[in-house]
Design an enzyme around this catalytic site. Sequence first.
Site, PDB file in Angstrom:
ATOM      1  N   LYS A 190       0.979  -1.370  -0.740  1.00 36.78           N
ATOM      2  CA  LYS A 190       0.287  -0.188  -0.099  1.00 36.78           C
ATOM      3  C   LYS A 190       0.754   1.419  -0.034  1.00 36.78           C
ATOM      4  O   LYS A 190       2.237   1.019   0.267  1.00 36.78           O
ATOM      5  CB  LYS A 190      -0.697  -0.140   1.010  1.00 36.78           C
ATOM      6  CG  LYS A 190      -0.525   0.108   2.574  1.00 36.78           C
ATOM      7  CD  LYS A 190      -0.609   1.092   3.272  1.00 36.78           C
ATOM      8  CE  LYS A 190      -0.927   3.039   2.515  1.00 36.78           C
ATOM      9  NZ  LYS A 190      -1.100   3.921   3.810  1.00 36.78           N
ATOM     10  N   THR A 201       9.581   3.164   3.569  1.00 35.63           N
ATOM     11  CA  THR A 201       8.315   4.608   2.607  1.00 35.63           C
ATOM     12  C   THR A 201       6.947   3.657   2.324  1.00 35.63           C
ATOM     13  O   THR A 201       6.650   4.030   1.371  1.00 35.63           O
ATOM     14  CB  THR A 201       9.480   4.485   0.912  1.00 35.63           C
ATOM     15  OG1 THR A 201       9.344   3.057   0.754  1.00 35.63           O
ATOM     16  CG2 THR A 201      10.788   4.891   1.850  1.00 35.63           C
ATOM     17  N   ASN A 414      -5.333  15.675   0.504  1.00 36.73           N
ATOM     18  CA  ASN A 414      -4.373  15.943   1.849  1.00 36.73           C
ATOM     19  C   ASN A 414      -4.938  17.597   2.428  1.00 36.73           C
ATOM     20  O   ASN A 414      -4.530  17.377   3.753  1.00 36.73           O
ATOM     21  CB  ASN A 414      -3.120  16.570   1.414  1.00 36.73           C
ATOM     22  CG  ASN A 414      -2.489  14.790   0.791  1.00 36.73           C
ATOM     23  OD1 ASN A 414      -2.066  13.784   1.980  1.00 36.73           O
ATOM     24  ND2 ASN A 414      -2.047  14.438  -0.140  1.00 36.73           N
ATOM     25  N   SER A 419     -11.466  13.646   6.784  1.00 33.66           N
ATOM     26  CA  SER A 419     -12.507  12.526   6.333  1.00 33.66           C
ATOM     27  C   SER A 419     -12.788  11.366   5.345  1.00 33.66           C
ATOM     28  O   SER A 419     -11.601  11.098   5.480  1.00 33.66           O
ATOM     29  CB  SER A 419     -13.649  13.805   5.921  1.00 33.66           C
ATOM     30  OG  SER A 419     -13.043  14.234   4.764  1.00 33.66           O
TER      31      SER A 419
END
Lengths: 419, 419
Positions: A190, A201, A414, A419
């Site tokens: 991911k 990373t 970002n 939310s």
Amino acid sequence: MDKQIRMEEYAGYQYIEGGVCAAQGFTANGLNCGLNPDKAKNDLGMVYSERLCTAAAVYTTNKVKGAPVLVTKRHLGMSGGRAKAVIVNSKNANTCNADGVEIAEKISELAAQALEIRPEEVIIASTGVIGQPMSPEPFAAHMQELAAGLSREGHTAAAAAIMTTDTVRKEVAVEFQIAGRKCRLGGMAKGSGMIHPNMATTLNFITTDAAVSTEMLQTALSDIVEITYNCLSIDGDTSTNDMVSIMANGAAGNPEITMDGTEYQSFRQALYIVMAAMTKMLAADGEGATRLLECSCVGCPDRQTAVSIAKSVVQSSLVKCLLFGCDANWGRIMCAIGYTDVDFDIDKVDVDVASAAGTIEVCKGNAVILPFSEEKAAEVLAEDEIHININLHQGEEQAKAWGCDLTYDYVKINGDYRS
Amino acid sequence: MDKQIRMEEYAGYQYIEGGVCAAQGFTANGLNCGLNPDKAKNDLGMVYSERLCTAAAVYTTNKVKGAPVLVTKRHLGMSGGRAKAVIVNSKNANTCNADGVEIAEKISELAAQALEIRPEEVIIASTGVIGQPMSPEPFAAHMQELAAGLSREGHTAAAAAIMTTDTVRKEVAVEFQIAGRKCRLGGMAKGSGMIHPNMATTLNFITTDAAVSTEMLQTALSDIVEITYNCLSIDGDTSTNDMVSIMANGAAGNPEITMDGTEYQSFRQALYIVMAAMTKMLAADGEGATRLLECSCVGCPDRQTAVSIAKSVVQSSLVKCLLFGCDANWGRIMCAIGYTDVDFDIDKVDVDVASAAGTIEVCKGNAVILPFSEEKAAEVLAEDEIHININLHQGEEQAKAWGCDLTYDYVKINGDYRS
């Protein structure tokens, strides 16, 4: 952009389906345990091998470390580099929480109980928002169901469970030979935001049925991380929770690899192929990305110089905006090469920009930008995958780095992540 | 956002008007010589002192250096750190051009002829697009007019000439005393994009009528650049052309400062006040910025640690997006503190976020994020100027860094800069 990357071909290695279950003896599963209010989205994943595996990991270099990172380190230390399972959730990083370590231990125990293994045989990881209280309740309520549903087909459900702002699942696997034995190595990853060189990373899990000692697993993983995940940059931020782990269960039946040599090199190449492909997938699916950037730097005195220069280019905000705007402002590439903090002679450097639509010579020595056709530049930059090729003419070493463009959507995603 | 920053007060120093002409004996001018097709915008500026000045400069650390940077270095070397004039243009960086150095020398000669001084007494600078051929023609055609129009009021015309994507002129000056003599120090700056720590970071010209030796000018400038311009980050890119220069003509009549002591410290403080204010102005006017971020890091074992941590926070893309989105995702601040590449104990660190609307405690030790009111956080983050305050509780040293939010407009401006 089509998020499917072009897979490079390597003699003796075939891409196969199956992700973390491509290797013999591994099963996986994923489900929604309620961390994600969208019930259609998995948020909890598991990978399991009945055979005890050798295991190794590379962890974030951030001083603020997620509780799961600390707990996995402890587990692999206690077990002497052995593991049987991975348990991983998204939506909550379990980081900067007062009781984070206790909770991560609790979740490991729940997984161990459900699988009838020891807690220190569990690799645990979390990704999501930092500093949000996490309860073990949803894990307790779903762990039996998760374990009961383990299957060879479960790799997609597990890969879905680790997605955050990722728009596609990332799975790669290859089949290859070691000492005449058919082996497999596969993984899931991911990424999307908060991806930056100088650390592990990303959240990433690799499995193989090759037999490899813990020491050689660690050697290979640390080495390949340097030239794959650590050469990836989405936004320059280094996460608190990133981890790459590998488990090898030996089901392929090859004699265990315990030292460098032909067999180790065959294994290392498989690991490189899978990790390089996943790195490219992560770059292509960078938050808001519309273009994949691959920067290759050759002719360097050493690998570190090549890595540093290639990374400097893919990290440059101005180069990233250039890609987004399809603006042939080559000075920004020269500028990013020039501020790399390594020693080299800028006056010997050649640079070109290439894509499926052709190649533009940007510079051939003397740090002078050559005249070019704006029309051809626009064609080259209009493609989904852009290559910036740098030749230092100062040695034999080389490296690649991967990134993406900087877009309105990155800012949007970002500006309102929680939310 | 109102681009006017709040000016900090310092006892014994008064802000005055006049920019680069605030100091006695300096004149300036600016005009459009045709580099900028918009004739209403100045693109060529000049600063002049009839009295020979001591002079010092700090240059970009980029390996790709603009021709004017190379030429100014050569001039100050030839003159033994003496200068009488600055000539500067915008719209073309004169960088990565085959004949860049010859052209920069030619422009210096044109300026020297017009002013009846020696070419090596000229500080030359350029800013704009990299890798575009530059002709000396427009300079030749307008140099006499530029010199003839020099005046004490010309500082605004000169400050306008160095603007690129800047939306406001940046000028600051102060009046202060050295050994009972009234002295003045002022400057002008351009910034906006491509601004990053670890280098001189901007085009900037400072003048003073204090008498200071070349050596002490260089000492003060190098020192103050470290804690002002080098603590500024807009987008993480380090330009090829950045330069800060200072000229001191001694018109104030103080005994020349040739060593450290009270008089040097008074001068150094004036330089700090002017450069810190201009740094803040540059941050507030960052490309596309809607919010100014000041990160203060105190309680550090040494200045480098404080500088590194404060810079790490203002450089974080995710923190910059947090500001743009007014999203109280404090984990991103903890994350950016944590990946700073210096040694400290993360478990002792306190963090708060403050603005004119109040203060929110984010963390008080143990790297644990405290509960907070979302409502109050929204109020605090809605202000134009946000302060992130970090206390390491690990020493007495401190530093500040400045940055801005990352916005749609940054991407827009840089996706299409050349047009």
